[in-house]
Each structure stands twice: as structure tokens, then as C-alpha cells.
Design a protein around this motif. Structure first.
Motif, short mmCIF file in Angstrom:
data_model
loop_
_atom_site.label_atom_id
_atom_site.label_comp_id
_atom_site.label_asym_id
_atom_site.label_seq_id
_atom_site.Cartn_x
_atom_site.Cartn_y
_atom_site.Cartn_z
N LEU A 1 -18.47 -0.53 10.39
CA LEU A 1 -17.72 -1.78 10.32
C LEU A 1 -16.75 -1.79 9.14
N GLN A 2 -17.21 -1.36 7.98
CA GLN A 2 -16.34 -1.35 6.80
C GLN A 2 -15.19 -0.38 6.98
N GLN A 3 -15.45 0.74 7.63
CA GLN A 3 -14.36 1.69 7.87
C GLN A 3 -13.30 1.07 8.78
N LYS A 4 -13.73 0.40 9.85
CA LYS A 4 -12.78 -0.20 10.78
C LYS A 4 -11.95 -1.28 10.09
N VAL A 5 -12.57 -2.05 9.19
CA VAL A 5 -11.87 -3.14 8.54
C VAL A 5 -11.05 -2.65 7.33
N LEU A 6 -11.73 -2.00 6.40
CA LEU A 6 -11.06 -1.64 5.14
C LEU A 6 -9.99 -0.58 5.33
N LEU A 7 -10.23 0.38 6.23
CA LEU A 7 -9.20 1.41 6.46
C LEU A 7 -8.06 0.89 7.33
N ALA A 8 -8.31 -0.16 8.12
CA ALA A 8 -7.19 -0.82 8.79
C ALA A 8 -6.27 -1.46 7.76
N ILE A 9 -6.86 -2.01 6.72
CA ILE A 9 -6.08 -2.62 5.64
C ILE A 9 -5.26 -1.57 4.91
N THR A 10 -5.92 -0.50 4.47
CA THR A 10 -5.20 0.51 3.67
C THR A 10 -4.17 1.27 4.50
N SER A 11 -4.49 1.57 5.77
CA SER A 11 -3.55 2.34 6.59
C SER A 11 -2.32 1.53 6.98
N HIS A 12 -2.42 0.21 6.90
CA HIS A 12 -1.27 -0.65 7.17
C HIS A 12 -0.55 -1.04 5.86
N GLY A 13 -0.90 -0.40 4.77
CA GLY A 13 -0.33 -0.77 3.48
C GLY A 13 1.16 -0.57 3.36
N GLY A 14 1.73 0.28 4.25
CA GLY A 14 3.17 0.51 4.23
C GLY A 14 3.61 1.65 3.34
N TYR A 15 2.67 2.27 2.63
CA TYR A 15 2.95 3.38 1.73
C TYR A 15 2.13 4.60 2.13
N GLU A 16 2.68 5.77 1.89
CA GLU A 16 1.95 7.00 2.17
C GLU A 16 0.75 7.16 1.25
N ALA A 17 0.91 6.77 -0.02
CA ALA A 17 -0.18 6.91 -0.99
C ALA A 17 -0.01 5.87 -2.08
N ILE A 18 -1.12 5.56 -2.72
CA ILE A 18 -1.09 4.71 -3.92
C ILE A 18 -1.11 5.64 -5.12
N THR A 19 -0.07 5.57 -5.94
CA THR A 19 0.08 6.47 -7.07
C THR A 19 0.13 5.69 -8.37
N GLY A 20 0.30 6.43 -9.47
CA GLY A 20 0.34 5.81 -10.78
C GLY A 20 1.66 5.16 -11.13
N GLY A 21 2.66 5.28 -10.26
CA GLY A 21 3.95 4.68 -10.55
C GLY A 21 5.06 5.31 -9.73
N GLU A 22 6.29 4.91 -10.01
CA GLU A 22 7.44 5.36 -9.23
C GLU A 22 7.73 6.84 -9.39
N ASP A 23 7.29 7.43 -10.49
CA ASP A 23 7.62 8.84 -10.76
C ASP A 23 6.46 9.78 -10.46
#
Length: 337
Positions: free
Chosen positions: A257-279
Motif C-alpha cells: 500500500l505504501q509503495q502504491k501511494v508514496l511512489l505515486a507521489i514521488t514519480s509524479h514529482g515532475g523531476y528526474e531526481a531530487i538533488t542538493g541544488g541547481e548545480d
């Protein structure tokens, strides 16, 4: 920066189409690609989990949830407001933490700018298509009012079923190998299930009355992942009903259940990855360009890359302009029918 892997037989989308995209055309990442061979197939599976992945993080969260944030099975034998409310508040907190945290980091504080963002267009405001005339508020409303509630309903029914013997149960001490394997196999089953229920959701009457709510979000954000009609939430999360048939542990149920919910959230985040900043390119991969293409072009990429149903049934979009033309032609033909 867009990664350009121009090949003589494909036309890649330009900067005006995407702010960022991964290397195109998309490669076949299926675990069932027989041409790749078993060794490379296992490597693909390994890389989807380790050294660290969002899926592996959810495994850790599911253990913490079971041991510290769930009622005992003895308590769950009977429905009672106290423990059901506790499960709801737990799920609501997880949703707000993940979706709200990502939105604050990526869109409110803009810590990455548009670095690794697929579609740099702003979310809709002052648009009557959405509740409160706002795409963001509309997404938050449906995620919490319907998403967190139906997620909790499945959670509560599952715990009650385990507690009363309606769901067959495995113990880690007696079946350690199977208990580990279920963490690997359940997501694969979930992908297969998702493809078929997603095709159902695109059937005309159901799409118009149910799934179109989710597809308002052509340009997606973290709150878009669980922004669905209540009927879609019921169908989307129904893959956990398999636990009424296969022996498993409540941790597996919670994980799925958590995978279906939480990964739906992250995969729709609009970004390829969450990084430490623009660079920085170093960070946690969360994006799903494969599914981003589905939100842009609709009648393609109904599933996920691990199980190649889209390749098998002719709905695969590899990100090229040729694939876009084929998808648009198929959509036009469907509308004529």
C-alpha cells in the motif's frame, strides 16, 4: 541540459517540448527482456533497488510503520474508532510529509530551480477546471479527502483480515526466504495489475466520469500522484487484495500500500531526481519520464517499464517524435470510433 543521443533513425524532441528528458529513445528496462540475458536482467533488478532507491526507503518505512505506528493484531480483531483514527492520522502524516515536503522543496522554495524538471511550465491558477480554481489546491483536496481515506480503509480492512484469519499469514522466522522474496515480487505484480486497471480506466465511460480527474494534470507535481476520483482510488489500490489469497505478513501488505501511494507521489514529482541544488546531479532518482509521457500524450505507456505490457500490446512511447506521431494517430482513430 537535455541529454542529446541523436541517432539517424529517430527524431528527438526539442527544448520546446521538454525542459529536460533522460537519454532517448527510452531503452527497454523490462525484467522480461529475453534478448538481454539473465545476468543483465538481474543487474537491472539490482539497480532498481540498490545501493539506495525510493522503493528500498519504502521497505524501511513499512517496517517502522508495522512496529511503531500500527495497532496489534489483537487490537485489530474488532473495529474501533481509536485505532482506525490512528491509522488514518499515520497515513495522512506520511502523505503530507512526502507530497508536501517535495512540493515545498521543489516548487515553493525552488531549491533545484528547473534543473532536471521535465516540464517547466507553471501549474494552473485561476482555472475553473480545478476545485478552488487552482491545480495545486485541487490536487491536495483529492489526495487527502479521497486518497488518504481510501488508503486507510484498505489498511484497516487488511489488518482486520489478518487478525481474524481471513488473510493467510507468513512469519519471518518460519519462512525467511519467502518473506524477503515478496518484497521483490509484489512490486512486479503491482506493475502488471496497474497496466490492466489503467487500460480499464481509459475506457470511454470510466475515463469521462472517473479517470479524467487525474488527467487534468498534464504537467504533474507531487500532489498530482494521488489526485484521483474515489472510484479510481479503490481500483488503483486493489492490487493489495492478492493478500487474501497468498500467504504474507502484514508488513508486506503495508509495504504494498505504501509503495502504491508514496511512489505515486514521488514519480509524479515532475523531476528526474531530487538533488542538493541547481548545480548538482547527485541525488535520489524519483522521476518517471515513461509515465510523464503518458500524462502528455494520454494513449500510451499505460504500465511501467519493468513489465513490458506496453511493448507487447503496441502502446509503448519511447520519447521520440515518431512515437508521438503514432500515439496521436491512435488517439485520433479512437475518437473517430
Amino acid at each position: 541540459m537535455i541529454h542529446d543521443t541523436t541517432k539517424p533513425d529517430v527524431t528527438l524532441p526539442g527544448k520546446s517540448t521538454w525542459n529536460y528528458h533522460p537519454n532517448l529513445p527510452l531503452e527497454d528496462q523490462s525484467l522480461f527482456n529475453l534478448k538481454r540475458g539473465p545476468i543483465l536482467g538481474l543487474k537491472v533488478l539490482w539497480n532498481s533497488w540498490l545501493p539506495i532507491s525510493d522503493r528500498l526507503i519504502v521497505v524501511g518505512v513499512s517496517f517502522l510503520t508495522w512496529f511503531y505506528l500500527s495497532p496489534s493484531l489483537e487490537t485489530a480483531r474488532s473495529f474501533a474508532f481509536g485505532w482506525i483514527a490512528g491509522v488514518y492520522l499515520r497515513n495522512l502524516a506520511l502523505m503530507v510529509l512526502v507530497a508536501g515536503g517535495m512540493h515545498l522543496y521543489l516548487y515553493t522554495f525552488k531549491r533545484q530551480g528547473n534543473h532536471l524538471r521535465y516540464d517547466a511550465r507553471p501549474f494552473h491558477k485561476k482555472n475553473a477546471l480545478y476545485k478552488f480554481n487552482s491545480q495545486f489546491l485541487d490536487n491536495v483536496y483529492w489526495s487527502i479527502a479521497s486518497g488518504a481515506t481510501i488508503w486507510t480503509a484498505y489498511d484497516v480492512l487488511g489488518l482486520w483480515a489478518y487478525a481474524n484469519g481471513y488473510a493467510p499469514m507468513l512469519s519471518f522466522s518460519e519462512h525467511p526466504v519467502w518473506c524477503v522474496l515478496w518484497f521483490v515480487l509484489l512490486p512486479i505484480y503491482g506493475v502488471f495489475h496497474f497496466y490492466w486497471i489503467h487500460r480499464l480506466l481509459h475506457w470511454g465511460p470510466i475515463y469521462d466520469k472517473v479517470h479524467s480527474l487525474h488527467h487534468r494534470n498534464v504537467n504533474v507535481g507531487p500532489w498530482s500522484g494521488m489526485s484521483m476520483h474515489p472510484v479510481e482510488h479503490v481500483i488503483y489500490l486493489s492490487s493489495v487484495l492478492i493478500h487474501l489469497v497468498i500467504p504474507s505478513h502484514p508488513i508486506h501488505f503495508i509495504f504494498q500500500l505504501q509503495q502504491k501511494v508514496l511512489l505515486a507521489i514521488t514519480s509524479h514529482g515532475g523531476y528526474e531526481a531530487i538533488t542538493g541544488g541547481e548545480d548538482s546531479d547527485a541525488g535520489l532518482k524519483v522521476g518517471d519520464f515513461f509515465h510523464q509521457l503518458h500524462h502528455r500524450y494520454f494513449e500510451c505507456n499505460y504500465g511501467e517499464p519493468e513489465v513490458p505490457c506496453d511493448k507487447w500490446f503496441g502502446t509503448f512511447h519511447d520519447g521520440t517524435e515518431e512515437a508521438t506521431a503514432r500515439t496521436r494517430a491512435r488517439l485520433k482513430a479512437m475518437r473517430i470510433k
